[in-house]
Design a protein around this motif. Structure first.
Motif, short mmCIF file in Angstrom:
data_model
loop_
_atom_site.label_atom_id
_atom_site.label_comp_id
_atom_site.label_asym_id
_atom_site.label_seq_id
_atom_site.Cartn_x
_atom_site.Cartn_y
_atom_site.Cartn_z
N VAL A 242 24.82 28.66 54.76
CA VAL A 242 24.06 27.52 54.93
C VAL A 242 25.00 26.37 54.67
O VAL A 242 25.58 26.01 53.59
CB VAL A 242 22.87 27.52 53.95
CG1 VAL A 242 22.11 26.26 54.05
CG2 VAL A 242 21.80 28.44 54.12
N ASP B 83 25.23 30.31 59.59
CA ASP B 83 23.90 30.90 59.88
C ASP B 83 22.73 29.83 59.95
O ASP B 83 21.80 29.70 60.61
CB ASP B 83 23.46 31.80 58.59
CG ASP B 83 24.04 33.16 58.72
OD1 ASP B 83 24.20 33.84 59.55
OD2 ASP B 83 24.79 33.40 57.63
N ARG B 84 22.80 28.92 59.04
CA ARG B 84 21.90 27.60 59.04
C ARG B 84 22.44 26.41 58.57
O ARG B 84 23.40 26.50 57.72
CB ARG B 84 20.84 27.95 58.03
CG ARG B 84 19.69 29.26 58.48
CD ARG B 84 18.84 29.13 59.72
NE ARG B 84 18.01 27.80 59.70
CZ ARG B 84 16.93 27.90 59.26
NH1 ARG B 84 16.49 29.22 58.82
NH2 ARG B 84 15.94 26.97 59.47
N VAL C 196 24.20 33.85 49.38
CA VAL C 196 24.22 32.95 50.11
C VAL C 196 25.60 31.94 49.83
O VAL C 196 25.64 31.48 48.42
CB VAL C 196 23.13 32.12 50.35
CG1 VAL C 196 23.03 31.05 51.50
CG2 VAL C 196 22.10 33.29 50.90
N LYS D 271 19.07 26.88 64.62
CA LYS D 271 19.86 27.16 63.36
C LYS D 271 19.80 25.69 62.58
O LYS D 271 19.95 25.82 61.36
CB LYS D 271 21.43 27.30 63.43
CG LYS D 271 21.59 28.74 64.08
CD LYS D 271 23.22 28.99 64.12
CE LYS D 271 23.51 30.46 64.26
NZ LYS D 271 24.96 30.60 64.59
N VAL E 96 17.34 32.48 54.42
CA VAL E 96 18.26 33.49 55.13
C VAL E 96 18.34 34.59 54.08
O VAL E 96 19.34 35.49 54.43
CB VAL E 96 19.74 32.71 55.07
CG1 VAL E 96 19.54 31.39 56.04
CG2 VAL E 96 20.04 32.13 53.74
N ARG F 76 25.41 35.29 53.66
CA ARG F 76 24.90 34.44 54.59
C ARG F 76 25.45 33.10 54.39
O ARG F 76 25.96 32.89 53.28
CB ARG F 76 23.48 34.47 54.69
CG ARG F 76 22.77 35.84 54.87
CD ARG F 76 23.15 36.38 56.29
NE ARG F 76 22.72 35.83 57.34
CZ ARG F 76 21.40 35.91 57.82
NH1 ARG F 76 20.64 36.63 57.23
NH2 ARG F 76 21.10 35.25 58.99
#
Length: 421
Positions: A117, A131-132, A94, A151, A420, A115
């Motif tokens: 964030v 993704d978030r 991530v 999200k 995630v 992913r």
């Protein structure tokens, strides 16, 4: 977690490294485990006009961090996906954004196949590619298309988390340390960490402290020294032979006295205590009032609900070159940077108010912002007026508490990373 993963923290300036990265990596270890063979945490720094060059060393000093790449090698990593030391990467991971440009996690996440964030204080971009998002306040997500609303999670203010970590660490302070902060009246002086601010901030602070001390000799003065600044460099800005601004602010010099508890000692015998602990939240929380420059200091003091007066001296208009983003880059260009700095500072400073973070949060001036060719005696008289009316200081504290975000942001952000994965 059965399969090894990499967590890549993207950050940039000294404020982000000390107040965002620190609580987040601690929370990640609590959430995902302490074994680097299972969860490896890497910090990658991007260029920042406020950087001192010591950010990589600070990040590497955190026990939760396994490896760090300095900002000078960032563009090579962004363009080609290779670090200077040719790090190997695990299959799963991530990218966590904690400062810089929000396009960076998009690009790096794609190159590594990880992913993403993003922690967003005021605005969130690239909704379709990230993704978030962990946002400081709900209003950050208000204009987001409904199809991306899932999200977004309100995590709160990371600045509050770093102060909570410090409170926990300070539970182990020895009695001598506690005695040194347990006094009735302390004034904190935060002149900055970069030469552009220190050149004016240090002699101005000395002159203000000298004036107040003559009226209230019981008052202590402390300077929390930025982790990117060594004591000798700080002291050089208090030396009239090395810094011409000492004469402009009244000619009061000070010299460094090194000991277990170092001080800057003025020619009249006044001692300004130098605190090297980082972060210095236990000490700052004990301050009756602080005098600070603009920048991350104001957010930190606001999170701690410490009353403050924000000082922006303009005796040398091109001296302040530490604005964020494009203005900061233009102001630091070789040769023409001084001209850009004067223009940018004239435009920014003409917009009276809302330069300190608590005022930006509140959308009104709840802490005083003094802009212009500041005179030490006038600033000192304002401080004395506050000290003589403690109810005004308490009212400022209450307002600062009211505009702070939620706590627990680091743990919630770590939870997003876990999700995630």
């Amino acid at each position: 977690m059965t399969k090894p993963v990499d967590i890549v923290i993207l950050s940039n300036g000294p404020g982000e490294v000390t107040t965002w990265v620190r609580p987040v990596v601690k929370a990640l270890r609590q959430e995902l485990g302490a074994d680097p063979a299972v969860v490896r945490i890497s910090v990658v720094l991007s260029p920042c006009p406020n950087a001192s060059g010591k950010e990589a060393a600070i990040a590497l000093s955190y026990p939760e961090v396994d490896r760090v790449q300095s900002a000078e090698h960032f563009w090579q990593f962004l363009l080609w996906g290779k670090t200077f030391e040719n790090w190997e990467w695990r299959d799963r991971g991530v990218v966590v954004f904690l400062g810089g440009d929000q396009i960076f996690p998009v690009v790096i996440g794609k190159k590594l196949g990880y992913r993403t964030v993003v922690y967003a204080e005021w605005d969130a971009r690239w909704h379709n590619l990230i993704d978030r998002f962990g946002v400081m306040q709900a209003k950050v997500a208000e204009k987001v298309s409904p199809k991306y609303a899932h999200k977004f999670t309100v995590v709160g203010d990371l600045m509050l988390d770093v102060s909570e970590i410090s409170d926990a660490m300070d539970q182990g302070m020895d009695q001598d340390a506690m005695n040194r902060v347990s006094t009735s009246e302390i004034i904190g002086l935060l002149p900055g960490s970069k030469p552009a601010k220190l050149a004016q901030g240090v002699p101005l602070s000395l002159a203000i402290a000298e004036y107040i001390h003559a009226k209230r000799p019981q008052t202590r003065f402390v300077i929390p020294v930025a982790p990117t600044l060594d004591l000798q460099t700080l002291a050089s800005f208090a030396d009239s032979e090395k810094n011409p601004f000492v004469q402009i602010f009244g000619g009061l010099s000070a010299s460094l006295v090194e000991s277990e508890h170092p001080v800057l000692k003025t020619e009249t015998g006044l001692c300004l205590e130098l605190c090297r602990e980082n972060p210095a939240h236990q000490l700052l929380s004990q301050c009756t009032i602080c005098l600070t420059t603009v920048g991350a200091n104001t957010a930190e003091l606001g999170a701690l609900a410490v009353p403050m007066i924000v000082l922006i001296p303009t005796q040398q208009l091109d001296a302040m070159r530490s604005w964020d983003g494009l203005p900061g880059l233009l102001a630091n260009l070789p040769g023409v940077g001084s001209t850009f700095a004067k223009v940018i500072n004239s435009l920014v400073l003409s917009r009276k108010g809302l330069l300190a973070w608590p005022n930006i949060w509140a959308k009104q001036e709840i802490v005083p912002e003094l802009v212009g060719k500041l005179q030490p005696q006038e600033v000192a008289e304002m401080v004395l007026e506050f000290l003589d009316h403690p109810e005004r200081l308490e009212a400022m504290r209450a307002k600062l508490r009211s505009v702070r975000g939620e706590s627990g942001a680091a743990q919630k952000l770590a939870g997003l990373v876990r999700d995630v994965l």
